[in-house]
Design a protein around this motif. Sequence first.
Motif: not given
Length: 157
Positions: A37-42, A72-75
């Motif tokens: 996954r690539l995330i930026q903001g929401s 957001n990549g938690e855990s």
Amino acid sequence: MPFLTTSLVLFAFAVSAVRGESHTVTFVNKCGKGMPRLIQGSSTLSTGAAHTVNGPLIGAIAYLQTGSCGFNGESCTMVETTLKNPTTPGSGSSTDITLIAPHKFSVTTGFKYTNGCSTGADCTSASCKTAFHVSTDTQVQVACQANNVNLEITFCD
């Protein structure tokens, strides 16, 4: 007429300079499971395919979604990146791996710059010295001062 010609040339140069910045993030998943996954903001920018941005990529995160990661990549082991052409010395790209709670080691994760720099980092265990464990671990940030640098993120290497 010379003024108009000069103005047009300057405008064309300015447009090409802005359009000239480009960065691509690619993934190599050797885990046999999960989805990068690539995330930026929401926004989800990629679920595994290469992603190219024309201009800077500011404050993006990446991780391998194995079913246990939060949005957001938690855990999970997470890569944080800003890819941008430097405008002054030291103002270019910066990337790191973070294990600061709520993030934690999930899979071996590494990254390397391509197309201008060949530096990077790998984190192969929960105690790796190449990842943030607390917010003051700034020595683990990996910088690149090349224009149009790309980033390759690898899982389970």
